[in-house]
Design a protein around this motif. Sequence first.
Motif, short mmCIF file in Angstrom:
data_model
loop_
_atom_site.label_atom_id
_atom_site.label_comp_id
_atom_site.label_asym_id
_atom_site.label_seq_id
_atom_site.Cartn_x
_atom_site.Cartn_y
_atom_site.Cartn_z
N ARG A 158 0.96 -1.22 0.04
CA ARG A 158 0.02 0.11 -0.01
C ARG A 158 0.83 1.26 0.00
O ARG A 158 0.64 2.20 -0.74
N PHE A 159 1.82 1.39 0.71
CA PHE A 159 2.71 2.60 1.04
C PHE A 159 3.80 2.77 -0.06
O PHE A 159 4.29 3.88 -0.44
N HIS A 160 4.34 1.56 -0.62
CA HIS A 160 5.57 1.84 -1.78
C HIS A 160 4.81 1.80 -3.18
O HIS A 160 5.52 2.09 -4.09
N GLU A 161 3.85 0.81 -3.33
CA GLU A 161 3.23 0.84 -4.62
C GLU A 161 1.99 1.45 -4.81
O GLU A 161 1.64 1.63 -6.00
N GLY A 162 1.13 1.76 -3.96
CA GLY A 162 0.05 2.48 -4.04
C GLY A 162 -0.94 1.57 -4.53
O GLY A 162 -1.12 0.33 -5.02
N TYR A 163 -2.20 2.11 -4.97
CA TYR A 163 -3.40 1.75 -5.79
C TYR A 163 -3.16 1.08 -7.17
O TYR A 163 -2.70 1.94 -7.86
N GLY A 164 -3.51 0.09 -7.82
CA GLY A 164 -3.65 -0.38 -8.89
C GLY A 164 -2.35 -1.11 -9.49
O GLY A 164 -1.35 -1.25 -8.71
N LEU A 165 -2.52 -1.27 -10.54
CA LEU A 165 -1.40 -2.10 -11.18
C LEU A 165 -0.08 -0.94 -11.37
O LEU A 165 -0.43 0.19 -11.58
N ASN A 166 1.17 -1.57 -10.97
CA ASN A 166 2.14 -0.85 -11.36
C ASN A 166 3.30 -1.33 -12.12
O ASN A 166 3.43 -2.65 -12.24
N GLU A 167 3.99 -0.70 -12.97
CA GLU A 167 4.62 -0.99 -14.01
C GLU A 167 6.00 -2.08 -13.30
O GLU A 167 6.30 -2.92 -13.84
N LYS A 168 6.51 -1.63 -12.06
CA LYS A 168 7.66 -2.26 -11.52
C LYS A 168 7.17 -3.66 -11.22
O LYS A 168 7.71 -4.61 -11.32
N ALA A 169 6.08 -3.93 -10.51
CA ALA A 169 5.45 -4.96 -10.28
C ALA A 169 5.14 -6.02 -11.45
O ALA A 169 5.57 -7.04 -11.79
N LEU A 170 4.64 -5.22 -12.60
CA LEU A 170 4.45 -6.02 -13.77
C LEU A 170 5.68 -6.48 -14.43
O LEU A 170 5.44 -7.43 -14.97
N SER A 171 6.97 -5.53 -14.48
CA SER A 171 8.08 -6.15 -15.10
C SER A 171 8.55 -7.23 -14.36
O SER A 171 8.88 -8.33 -14.94
N GLU A 172 8.25 -7.51 -12.95
CA GLU A 172 8.63 -8.61 -12.43
C GLU A 172 7.68 -9.73 -12.71
O GLU A 172 8.51 -11.07 -12.91
N ILE A 173 6.40 -9.54 -12.97
CA ILE A 173 5.55 -10.57 -13.22
C ILE A 173 6.06 -11.13 -14.89
O ILE A 173 5.67 -12.45 -15.14
N VAL A 174 6.23 -9.98 -15.46
CA VAL A 174 7.02 -10.53 -17.10
C VAL A 174 8.05 -11.32 -17.02
O VAL A 174 8.26 -12.40 -17.55
N LYS A 175 8.96 -10.97 -16.09
CA LYS A 175 10.20 -11.93 -16.01
C LYS A 175 9.96 -13.41 -15.46
O LYS A 175 10.40 -14.21 -15.78
N GLY A 176 8.67 -13.44 -14.63
CA GLY A 176 8.48 -14.49 -14.08
C GLY A 176 7.54 -15.62 -15.12
O GLY A 176 6.84 -16.61 -14.68
N ASP A 177 7.39 -15.39 -16.32
CA ASP A 177 6.77 -15.95 -17.56
C ASP A 177 5.23 -16.20 -17.29
O ASP A 177 4.74 -17.34 -17.70
N ALA A 178 4.76 -15.36 -16.60
CA ALA A 178 3.27 -15.43 -16.45
C ALA A 178 2.38 -14.97 -17.87
O ALA A 178 3.20 -14.19 -18.68
N LYS A 179 1.41 -15.87 -18.22
CA LYS A 179 0.63 -15.58 -19.50
C LYS A 179 -0.62 -15.02 -19.24
O LYS A 179 -1.36 -14.81 -20.38
#
Length: 175
Positions: free
Chosen positions: A47-68
């Motif tokens: 909540r404090f470091h990423e805020g509400y909603g999708l964020n590109e930093k988290a999504l970049s990690e998800i991309v690296k993790g091979d999610a489809k």
Amino acid sequence: RIFDAISREEKIVIYGDYDADGICGSVILHSALSALGANFEVYIPDRFHEGYGLNEKALSEIVKGDAKLIITVDCGVTDVDEIAFTNAHGIDVIIVDHHLMPPVEPAAYAIINPKRAGETYPFKFFCATGLAFKVACALFASERAKPFDIKEGAKKWLLDAAAIGTVADMVPLVG
């Protein structure tokens, strides 16, 4: 799309909001995907470091993790740029969100939201947890769930999480 991901053993990420609604909805989808043998993980942003909603930093990690496939819970309808980012990386997004729709919708694979223009579902006051419960019910009722031997009445074990999310999110208790 969810059953296609399961049958192909694609990684699914449940991306839930950090409040009671997002967490309870994520619990419901966690239970449903577990019962269906899915390859998945749950991500709840800080909540404090990423805020509400999708964020590109988290999504970049998800991309690296091979999610489809990403399934959002209680967020996503306003995240046009972030959904474009996931699309550019070959990741489909199913948005499960009850917030008001923006003038421009994100280009998600699917948007499950009773407030969406043209939506004919008769009940408009779900929280995201309630929508996640409806998604789980639809998955359990599908012909494609038969090989997983989902017991009749399995969805009743999801109702306590649905109730907590509904009361905590203060949506109208009607209908």
